[in-house]
Design an enzyme around this catalytic site. Structure first.
Site, PDB file in Angstrom:
ATOM      1  N   CYS A   1       0.816  -1.206   0.000  1.00 34.03           N
ATOM      2  CA  CYS A   1       0.000   0.000   0.000  1.00 34.03           C
ATOM      3  C   CYS A   1       0.852   1.259   0.000  1.00 34.03           C
ATOM      4  O   CYS A   1       0.339   2.353  -0.238  1.00 34.03           O
ATOM      5  CB  CYS A   1      -0.951  -0.004   1.186  1.00 34.03           C
ATOM      6  SG  CYS A   1      -2.246  -1.244   1.028  1.00 34.03           S
TER       7      CYS A   1
ATOM      8  N   GLY B   1     -10.161 -12.597 -14.603  1.00 36.34           N
ATOM      9  CA  GLY B   1      -9.059 -11.689 -14.336  1.00 36.34           C
ATOM     10  C   GLY B   1      -8.359 -11.276 -15.611  1.00 36.34           C
ATOM     11  O   GLY B   1      -8.828 -11.570 -16.716  1.00 36.34           O
ATOM     12  N   HIS B   2      -7.247 -10.593 -15.448  1.00 36.88           N
ATOM     13  CA  HIS B   2      -6.464 -10.165 -16.610  1.00 36.88           C
ATOM     14  C   HIS B   2      -4.997 -10.133 -16.213  1.00 36.88           C
ATOM     15  O   HIS B   2      -4.657  -9.766 -15.104  1.00 36.88           O
ATOM     16  CB  HIS B   2      -6.916  -8.769 -17.071  1.00 36.88           C
ATOM     17  CG  HIS B   2      -6.362  -8.383 -18.409  1.00 36.88           C
ATOM     18  ND1 HIS B   2      -6.875  -8.877 -19.579  1.00 36.88           N
ATOM     19  CD2 HIS B   2      -5.329  -7.588 -18.754  1.00 36.88           C
ATOM     20  CE1 HIS B   2      -6.183  -8.385 -20.599  1.00 36.88           C
ATOM     21  NE2 HIS B   2      -5.234  -7.593 -20.117  1.00 36.88           N
TER      22      HIS B   2
END
Lengths: 345, 345
Positions: free
Chosen positions: B13, B135-136
């Site tokens: 993050c 997904g990709h």
């Protein structure tokens, strides 16, 4: 002015991990069990997933993102959005919510460039009558953008890859050639003006559904959108899932004005090779010039819908779609499964 | 053995685009209109979006992806999945479908590494009783992984950022410190064994909902999960959306055993600075040592839930959550809005 394609090595759907590599990787993973409600997931290589909310309605879900395939930030955002939204249309759904996937070199890229990318995508999302409800952005070396899209579809109106029936007619709504033309743009072989036809096609929403009547829609048995794996790869996936063979009439395949010239100039991507590898055992060409076989391996970004429709309705559907998608064509037929999954002649 | 954190500049993050930068960029974009059904979108900086399907049920949607924050590929996948799923829990929802977001250096990274990342995420998805439906994946210079997650929630059981009420008690379910400890791991200041407490916390699903009764849930008025903007940033977002002030009791904030030592060793990220900038005008510290103020700016990856609950139920809820989240603590109270949005004393 920034030329986005010069900031990355591979653009658009050509940066997609090749289907065969993906298959090999996924074969080594134990997936979570399919929970109740999941009707279509990644197994059938369909365009999007289907999850039943109740007896009437399902959500349609897809996700797509990539590196810049065009130079203009606004156009890149618009193409990425049209491309991602397309998979919901390819399942017969209507897009509702979108979440943005953004990776950008925050320290070096002007905010205005990122704003233009977002604006291009927002304008296409608005055209699709969907909303942008969130997203995630990270600092990264190169720009990447895309959307996770959710749509709604009635349970009895899903267009899956499994729906093509022998006797159906195949309709393709957009010309082929974005892979080779974008490779040409990246090499600075074509200007944006010269490539205008391909650029506007990539920005065009695949909202065929908005131009057809409820009766027309009943005659559509299956659909897919033609993207990174090319017409060959996506046709193979439809044929396999539906247990049929698809026969294309080579002369009827709609092309951009530049497509053949660009292929002849060898504006190719790695994906031309991997799409060929992916389909070589399942596809047969009859009397097609070597260079023109590349049409089928050309990786499309935001390519058209390949619809499988009952023969009696095909001409009427083409006529209606031509108003929005001028090169819409009947490109072949669906036959009983035979030696090859895909024939081109 | 590959050490994933050594392959990237910023992990987890901490690679998120800072809130203030994002705000500035988004201010220059004209968003699509909010369509019917959209209840919560990006406007309120909530954890996830809410889209009403009908009078009873809504979908909860969120998307999160990042660069490796830990060295083990399996752990990275697990942390990324727990982190993404968390936002659905933070809205009171239950996750149903996930789509994978994968970028990887295909030419140089062993497939096994990618398989382990996927496996780590699949195991956490299975624990959440959700499915991976698509997904990709793209070829990229550095590894990035995450999920787009959709869950379901009853319309009357949404925990939004707006729900905190004066008089409520604040409960935090996981210790603070993943930002500084992961910065220490990246500098090879801590081994995975030493950082074990933080690693297992990051892999832990935020499924508090599974440990509470229907009655307990009625006493929870609002929630958020503490992630990249730190306890300060996310508390500010809750306080602003709810039009209240949050008052933290500094001594009660749960920390990892390593947290303070790691902050004293100056294991910091850029996000410590940007989270401080983001909140400096809205947060007041009273008698807190300089180094310990960093606890509030520490960017969490897969951090805990910050719950706003009615005072009479707080102790009972803490007791139940302690079985799964041993450091769950009452950390403060919600007060009427006053000069600052967040107080620490």
């Amino acid at each position: 002015m920034i030329k986005l394609t010069q900031t990355v090595k591979k653009g658009g759907c050509a940066a997609k991990v090749p289907a065969m590599v993906l298959k090999e990787i996924l074969a080594g993973v134990k997936f979570p069990p399919k929970i109740q409600g999941v009707v279509i997931d990644g197994d059938s290589f369909d365009d999007a997933a289907i999850f039943k909310i109740d007896d009437n309605i399902s959500i349609v879900q897809t996700l797509d993102f990539f590196t810049p395939i065009v130079d203009s930030p606004y156009d890149f955002g618009a193409v990425a959005a049209a491309n991602a939204l397309s998979d919901v249309y390819a399942m017969g759904g209507r897009p509702k919510t979108c979440m943005a996937i953004l990776a950008a070199p925050m320290a070096t890229m002007e905010y205005q460039v990122i704003q233009e990318v977002l604006q291009g995508s927002c304008d296409v999302i608005a055209e699709a009558k969907a909303s942008l409800v969130g997203g995630h952005s990270i600092d990264d070396d190169t720009l990447k953008f895309g959307l996770s899209v959710t749509g709604l579809v009635s349970n009895d109106k899903v267009w899956s890859n499994e729906g093509a029936r022998p006797g159906d007619v195949l309709i393709l709504t957009k010309p082929i050639g974005t892979g080779t033309i974008c490779a040409g743009i990246k090499k600075e072989f074509y200007t944006a003006t010269e490539a205008h036809e391909a650029l506007s096609s990539m920005k065009r929403l695949n909202n065929a559904i908005d131009f057809l009547s409820a009766e027309d829609l009943q005659h559509i048995h299956g659909a897919t959108d033609v993207t990174g794996f090319g017409l060959a790869g996506h046709s193979y996936q439809v044929a396999k899932a539906s247990d049929v063979s698809l026969k294309f009439n080579h002369k009827q395949i709609p092309l951009f004005d530049l497509t053949v010239a660009s292929l002849k100039a060898a504006n190719l991507t790695k994906a031309h090779r991997s799409n060929n590898d992916y389909t070589q055992k399942v596809l047969q060409f009859k009397n097609i010039e070597e260079v023109e076989t590349q049409i089928y391996f050309d990786p499309q970004t935001s390519g058209g819908l390949l619809l499988s429709v009952s023969p009696e309705s095909a001409e009427g559907i083409v006529k209606k779609l031509e108003t929005a998608f001028p090169k819409t064509s009947i490109v072949g037929v669906v036959e009983k499964r035979s030696e090859f999954y895909v024939y081109v002649e």
